[in-house]
Design a protein around this motif. Structure first.
Motif, PDB file in Angstrom:
ATOM      1  N   LYS A 120      -4.940  -9.428  -9.941  1.00  0.00           N
ATOM      2  CA  LYS A 120      -4.496  -8.256  -9.084  1.00  0.00           C
ATOM      3  C   LYS A 120      -5.942  -7.452  -9.095  1.00  0.00           C
ATOM      4  O   LYS A 120      -6.622  -7.095  -9.980  1.00  0.00           O
ATOM      5  CB  LYS A 120      -3.273  -7.447  -9.557  1.00  0.00           C
ATOM      6  CG  LYS A 120      -2.236  -8.197  -9.758  1.00  0.00           C
ATOM      7  CD  LYS A 120      -1.730  -8.922  -8.494  1.00  0.00           C
ATOM      8  CE  LYS A 120      -0.371  -9.723  -8.584  1.00  0.00           C
ATOM      9  NZ  LYS A 120      -0.120 -10.307  -7.296  1.00  0.00           N
ATOM     10  N   SER A 121      -6.044  -6.704  -7.518  1.00  0.00           N
ATOM     11  CA  SER A 121      -7.294  -6.009  -7.683  1.00  0.00           C
ATOM     12  C   SER A 121      -6.922  -4.632  -8.349  1.00  0.00           C
ATOM     13  O   SER A 121      -5.722  -4.210  -8.584  1.00  0.00           O
ATOM     14  CB  SER A 121      -7.504  -5.825  -6.124  1.00  0.00           C
ATOM     15  OG  SER A 121      -6.588  -5.246  -5.439  1.00  0.00           O
ATOM     16  N   LEU A 122      -7.863  -3.786  -8.723  1.00  0.00           N
ATOM     17  CA  LEU A 122      -7.836  -2.369  -9.259  1.00  0.00           C
ATOM     18  C   LEU A 122      -8.024  -1.482  -8.162  1.00  0.00           C
ATOM     19  O   LEU A 122      -9.219  -1.378  -7.762  1.00  0.00           O
ATOM     20  CB  LEU A 122      -8.919  -2.487 -10.456  1.00  0.00           C
ATOM     21  CG  LEU A 122      -9.057  -0.879 -11.207  1.00  0.00           C
ATOM     22  CD1 LEU A 122      -7.777  -0.835 -11.988  1.00  0.00           C
ATOM     23  CD2 LEU A 122     -10.334  -0.832 -12.009  1.00  0.00           C
ATOM     24  N   THR A 123      -7.159  -0.620  -8.244  1.00  0.00           N
ATOM     25  CA  THR A 123      -7.296   0.515  -7.220  1.00  0.00           C
ATOM     26  C   THR A 123      -8.176   1.757  -7.840  1.00  0.00           C
ATOM     27  O   THR A 123      -7.577   2.243  -9.088  1.00  0.00           O
ATOM     28  CB  THR A 123      -5.790   1.143  -6.915  1.00  0.00           C
ATOM     29  OG1 THR A 123      -5.063   0.222  -6.091  1.00  0.00           O
ATOM     30  CG2 THR A 123      -6.001   2.527  -5.997  1.00  0.00           C
ATOM     31  N   ALA A 124      -9.326   1.829  -7.263  1.00  0.00           N
ATOM     32  CA  ALA A 124     -10.109   2.853  -8.082  1.00  0.00           C
ATOM     33  C   ALA A 124     -10.072   4.117  -7.387  1.00  0.00           C
ATOM     34  O   ALA A 124     -10.060   5.391  -8.247  1.00  0.00           O
ATOM     35  CB  ALA A 124     -11.669   2.536  -7.667  1.00  0.00           C
ATOM     36  N   ALA A 125      -9.270   4.582  -6.217  1.00  0.00           N
ATOM     37  CA  ALA A 125      -8.737   5.724  -5.666  1.00  0.00           C
ATOM     38  C   ALA A 125      -7.849   5.554  -4.700  1.00  0.00           C
ATOM     39  O   ALA A 125      -7.949   4.660  -4.040  1.00  0.00           O
ATOM     40  CB  ALA A 125     -10.203   6.506  -4.983  1.00  0.00           C
ATOM     41  N   GLN A 130      -1.897   7.368   1.136  1.00  0.00           N
ATOM     42  CA  GLN A 130      -1.954   5.917   0.579  1.00  0.00           C
ATOM     43  C   GLN A 130      -3.223   5.220   1.336  1.00  0.00           C
ATOM     44  O   GLN A 130      -3.057   3.917   1.101  1.00  0.00           O
ATOM     45  CB  GLN A 130      -0.692   4.961   1.170  1.00  0.00           C
ATOM     46  CG  GLN A 130       0.446   5.636   0.467  1.00  0.00           C
ATOM     47  CD  GLN A 130       1.781   4.938   0.675  1.00  0.00           C
ATOM     48  OE1 GLN A 130       1.783   3.598   0.791  1.00  0.00           O
ATOM     49  NE2 GLN A 130       3.003   5.645   0.587  1.00  0.00           N
ATOM     50  N   ALA A 131      -4.152   5.716   1.488  1.00  0.00           N
ATOM     51  CA  ALA A 131      -5.683   5.037   1.827  1.00  0.00           C
ATOM     52  C   ALA A 131      -6.166   4.846   0.174  1.00  0.00           C
ATOM     53  O   ALA A 131      -5.885   5.508  -0.459  1.00  0.00           O
ATOM     54  CB  ALA A 131      -6.514   5.946   2.465  1.00  0.00           C
ATOM     55  N   SER A 132      -6.820   3.644   0.236  1.00  0.00           N
ATOM     56  CA  SER A 132      -7.394   3.284  -0.826  1.00  0.00           C
ATOM     57  C   SER A 132      -8.334   2.334  -0.918  1.00  0.00           C
ATOM     58  O   SER A 132      -8.909   2.080  -0.071  1.00  0.00           O
ATOM     59  CB  SER A 132      -6.228   2.537  -1.799  1.00  0.00           C
ATOM     60  OG  SER A 132      -6.053   1.123  -1.217  1.00  0.00           O
ATOM     61  N   ASP A 240      -8.158   0.157   2.159  1.00  0.00           N
ATOM     62  CA  ASP A 240      -7.227   0.343   3.014  1.00  0.00           C
ATOM     63  C   ASP A 240      -6.822   1.468   3.632  1.00  0.00           C
ATOM     64  O   ASP A 240      -7.083   2.448   3.158  1.00  0.00           O
ATOM     65  CB  ASP A 240      -5.694   0.022   1.917  1.00  0.00           C
ATOM     66  CG  ASP A 240      -5.741  -1.110   1.180  1.00  0.00           C
ATOM     67  OD1 ASP A 240      -5.871  -2.237   1.525  1.00  0.00           O
ATOM     68  OD2 ASP A 240      -5.479  -1.331  -0.175  1.00  0.00           O
ATOM     69  N   ALA A 241      -6.311   1.470   4.865  1.00  0.00           N
ATOM     70  CA  ALA A 241      -6.262   2.500   5.795  1.00  0.00           C
ATOM     71  C   ALA A 241      -4.838   3.411   5.225  1.00  0.00           C
ATOM     72  O   ALA A 241      -4.280   2.809   4.562  1.00  0.00           O
ATOM     73  CB  ALA A 241      -6.146   2.063   7.239  1.00  0.00           C
TER      74      ALA A 241
END
Length: 245
Positions: A120-125, A130-132, A240-241
């Motif tokens: 899985k990808s890591l969400t950095a911010a 819910q933009a990421s 992600d928008a």
């Protein structure tokens, strides 16, 4: 009240007043010896080995052949010890190291898949809307053939690539070296890369945006590929928008 075997690994219990208690105990030890830190010989060999190694374990592909293997469902573990084969049914979540692929695979209750496929990808911010921004690695082991081979994984559209790394997992034949890049820039992530097993490279580049799905291309040097495998990992950022309202 106990069942006759444990629910996950199928280890036989010793029941009250059981004669010859060593039999279920030894059966449990034998199964644990095969399943703990599980390492299988292959998941593509379809013909039952004539002289299997003691304690050897195989993941059966579809349409396996042989006295003990034929008719077993694809994905079944077959373990050999003391001159006999045992079919082992597993619970979901078991991991295994596949020796002839040099990679981990995971069992989802029905099929085995490379562990890298479940990364899985890591969400950095992330924003309140819910933009990421995500850090992600896409990885596969690629079998080489011909003058050039494209990966099945792609650099996804609207991603920024930071690097593409490679490791030769099975010695490359037919070519004296190879390049790693994309169509139109064959050595973007590295040129004159090693063909010996475990040769590796980290092709660091300035952050580069891609606006269409783009496969990585491995191009032979000094002759066409006749064999070998390379594990390719794409290190990238994705975005992600904000969520729909």
């Amino acid at each position: 009240m106990f069942d006759e075997t444990t629910p996950r690994l199928g280890l036989p219990y010793v029941v009250a007043a059981q004669a010859q208690k060593h039999i279920p105990i030894n059966e449990s030890l034998a199964r644990l010896d095969g399943l703990v830190q599980l390492a299988v010989e292959s998941r593509v060999v379809a013909a039952q080995p004539v002289s299997p190694v003691a304690g050897g374990v195989w993941i059966l592909p579809a349409s396996a052949t042989g006295t003990a293997w034929a008719g077993q469902p694809a994905g079944t573990l077959m373990r050999f010890e003391a001159g006999a084969w045992e079919a082992v049914v597993l619970a979901e979540g078991v991991l295994a190291w596949v020796k002839d692929e040099n990679q981990m695979v995971a069992f989802d209750g029905a099929t085995w898949a490379p562990l890298s496929a479940s990364f899985k990808s890591l969400t950095a911010a992330a924003s309140p809307g819910q933009a990421s921004t995500r850090l992600e690695i896409r990885e596969e082991e690629t079998t080489l053939s011909g003058a050039a081979t494209s990966t099945a994984i792609v650099i996804p559209a609207r991603a920024i690539v930071l690097a593409v790394s490679t490791r030769t997992t099975v010695a490359v034949t037919g070519a004296s070296a190879y390049s790693c890049g994309v169509s139109g820039d064959a050595s973007k992530f590295g040129g004159s890369l090693g063909v010996a097993k475990n040769a590796s490279n980290v092709g660091v580049i300035g952050p580069t945006a891609y606006y269409a799905d783009t496969p990585v291309l491995l191009t032979s040097a000094g002759g066409s590929f006749t064999g070998g495998k390379v594990r390719v990992a794409v290190h990238l950022l994705r975005f992600d928008a904000p969520a729909a309202v």
